[in-house]
Design an enzyme around this catalytic site. Structure first.
Site, short mmCIF file in Angstrom:
data_model
loop_
_atom_site.label_atom_id
_atom_site.label_comp_id
_atom_site.label_asym_id
_atom_site.label_seq_id
_atom_site.Cartn_x
_atom_site.Cartn_y
_atom_site.Cartn_z
N LEU A 1 15.10 -3.45 -7.46
CA LEU A 1 15.95 -4.65 -7.50
C LEU A 1 15.15 -5.88 -7.95
CD1 LEU A 1 18.01 -4.20 -4.21
CD2 LEU A 1 18.85 -4.05 -6.55
N SER A 2 13.85 -5.71 -8.22
CA SER A 2 13.03 -6.86 -8.63
C SER A 2 13.54 -7.53 -9.91
CB SER A 2 11.56 -6.44 -8.82
OG SER A 2 11.02 -6.13 -7.56
N ASP B 1 3.08 -8.32 -0.04
CA ASP B 1 3.97 -7.55 0.87
C ASP B 1 3.80 -7.99 2.33
OD1 ASP B 1 5.18 -5.93 -1.06
OD2 ASP B 1 3.53 -4.50 -1.02
N LYS C 1 -0.37 0.78 -7.28
CA LYS C 1 -0.85 -0.32 -6.43
C LYS C 1 -2.36 -0.26 -6.15
CE LYS C 1 3.31 -1.64 -3.92
NZ LYS C 1 3.85 -2.05 -2.63
N ILE D 1 11.10 -2.03 8.06
CA ILE D 1 10.92 -2.46 6.66
C ILE D 1 11.82 -1.67 5.71
CG2 ILE D 1 8.57 -3.26 7.14
CD1 ILE D 1 7.64 -0.98 5.19
N ASN E 1 0.12 -5.81 -5.28
CA ASN E 1 1.52 -5.71 -5.74
C ASN E 1 1.90 -6.84 -6.69
OD1 ASN E 1 1.92 -7.89 -3.99
ND2 ASN E 1 4.00 -7.23 -3.53
N LYS F 1 -5.28 9.04 10.94
CA LYS F 1 -4.99 7.99 9.93
C LYS F 1 -4.87 6.63 10.61
CE LYS F 1 -2.39 10.59 6.52
NZ LYS F 1 -1.09 10.57 5.89
N ALA G 1 1.96 0.07 3.51
CA ALA G 1 2.81 -1.02 3.99
C ALA G 1 2.33 -1.49 5.37
CB ALA G 1 4.27 -0.56 4.06
N THR H 1 0.12 11.16 12.49
CA THR H 1 -1.21 11.73 12.35
C THR H 1 -2.22 10.73 12.90
OG1 THR H 1 -0.35 12.63 10.27
CG2 THR H 1 -2.73 12.85 10.64
P1 ATR Z 1 3.61 3.39 2.37
O1 ATR Z 1 2.41 3.16 1.48
O2 ATR Z 1 4.92 2.99 1.75
O3 ATR Z 1 3.42 2.80 3.72
P2 ATR Z 1 2.72 6.09 2.91
O4 ATR Z 1 1.35 5.70 2.60
O5 ATR Z 1 3.25 7.34 2.29
O6 ATR Z 1 3.76 4.98 2.52
O7 ATR Z 1 2.87 6.15 4.51
C1 ATR Z 1 3.93 6.72 5.09
C2 ATR Z 1 3.78 6.59 6.62
O8 ATR Z 1 4.98 7.04 7.19
C3 ATR Z 1 2.66 7.43 7.19
O9 ATR Z 1 2.09 6.76 8.28
C4 ATR Z 1 3.40 8.70 7.65
O10 ATR Z 1 2.79 9.37 8.73
P3 ATR Z 1 1.61 10.47 8.48
O11 ATR Z 1 0.35 9.68 8.26
O12 ATR Z 1 1.58 11.27 9.73
O13 ATR Z 1 2.03 11.28 7.29
C5 ATR Z 1 4.70 8.09 8.13
N1 ATR Z 1 5.80 9.06 8.11
C6 ATR Z 1 6.41 9.57 7.04
N2 ATR Z 1 7.39 10.43 7.42
C7 ATR Z 1 7.37 10.47 8.78
C8 ATR Z 1 8.13 11.17 9.77
N3 ATR Z 1 9.12 11.99 9.44
N4 ATR Z 1 7.84 10.92 11.07
C9 ATR Z 1 6.85 10.09 11.42
N5 ATR Z 1 6.08 9.40 10.52
C10 ATR Z 1 6.36 9.58 9.22
#
Ligand code: ATR
Length: 294
Positions: free
Chosen positions: A21-22, A108, A71, A233, A92, A162, A137, A159
């Site tokens: 939508l940017s 962001d 990014k 978000i 970004n 992370k 994010a 996880t």
């Molecule tokens: P972005 O850069 O947009 O933040 P990303 O780097 O892909 O996206 O990060 C996605 C985040 O959403 C991660 O923290 C992921 O958790 P994992 O590190 O365990 O993969 C989390 N996430 C995605 N799907 C999920 C789900 N179904 N339940 C819980 N956490 C989820």
């Protein structure tokens, strides 16, 4: 100055760019302020990124937003990078100056904080924050919440390692910038067990609940404080299942569309040096999202 006048093109580089939508948001703002600028979508595949950056210089583009998957990978092509963007490890927004030098920013996280302050009159300095997710994010938002003086931040992620990795980066940033060092990591499972009693601001940065999986929630809210703020978000749908759950519990809810609009408004201001028509940009985005939801 004469050369500067020629920089009328702005845009987005991403792959794919189709759904963004940017362009509509920036172009409507340019028209509204009678600026002779245009915002284009540039679909750039990863292997074309270096050539694309060169092309931006040759074509005298004034600035671009950068989205998935560029990014992080665009950073080596920049001449300068803002300190927070460097900490976040992602850019970004890029401004190209009269000498064809590229400076990268990350709007962001700051866009998120601005949206929260302006739409909900929140004092960041009073917040104990928990962020769900540990992706790009989450990191952007965490850095700017620390910069604005929040009391504590917990990163809760599916996880755990992370989340732990992210807290190390955040602690190093906080130490350097002399900010709160109350930074912790948890797994989502642990958070589910302990509940949300100690937090005043809960933010979902995972993609859980995004269209078409509109019934999904990242976690079940339990033990929330009265007047707690719950933020998501995800902005498609405008009000996620997580926010509906929070609203039913009496929490203040903050929708994700504000972050999108404010990151765009901050980019607009860096591109043009002119105050962005934020309300009007917000309205354009809402109109488009509501049309999609119908
Ligand atoms: P972005 O850069 O947009 O933040 P990303 O780097 O892909 O996206 O990060 C996605 C985040 O959403 C991660 O923290 C992921 O958790 P994992 O590190 O365990 O993969 C989390 N996430 C995605 N799907 C999920 C789900 N179904 N339940 C819980 N956490 C989820």
């Amino acid at each position: 100055m004469e050369m500067e006048k020629q920089r009328t093109a702005f845009g987005l580089i991403a792959h794919p760019v189709g759904h963004s939508l940017s362009p509509v948001m920036h172009n409507r703002a340019f028209t509204y302020l009678r600026l002779p600028y245009h915002y284009h979508s540039f679909d750039v595949r990863p292997e074309q990124l270096k050539e694309a950056v060169q092309a931006l210089k040759v074509l005298r583009v004034g600035g671009v937003n950068v989205s998935i998957p560029h990014k992080e990978t665009i950073i080596p092509y920049l001449d300068e990078i803002d300190e927070e963007a460097l900490t976040i490890g992602a850019v970004n927004t890029i401004v190209i100056n009269e000498n064809n030098k590229l400076k990268g920013y990350n709007t962001d996280g700051e866009g998120y904080v601005l949206s929260l302050q302006k739409e909900k009159q929140i004092d960041i300095k009073e917040q104990h924050v928990v962020i769900l997710g540990a992706g790009g994010a989450a990191k952007g938002i965490a850095v700017y919440l620390l910069k604005h003086g929040c009391l504590s931040i917990t990163i809760a992620n599916r996880t755990l390692h992370k989340a732990e990795q992210m807290t190390e980066t955040l602690r190093a940033y906080a130490k350097k910038a002399k900010l709160s060092k109350n930074i912790a990591a948890k797994s989502l499972d642990e958070l589910q067990t302990t509940g949300f009693k100690q937090y005043t601001l809960i933010i979902n940065t995972t993609s859980v609940g995004m269209w078409p999986h509109v019934e999904a929630v990242p976690i079940s809210l339990t033990n929330v404080q009265p007047n707690c703020i719950v933020s998501d978000i995800v902005y498609n749908p405008l009000k996620t299942a997580f926010l509906k759950q929070a609203e039913a519990l009496g929490c203040i809810i903050h929708e994700g569309v504000g972050m999108f609009v404010h990151q765009g408004a901050l980019a607009f201001e860096k591109f043009t040096g002119i105050e962005a028509p934020v309300d009007m940009m917000h309205e354009v985005v809402i109109q488009h999202l509501m049309a999609k939801e119908e």
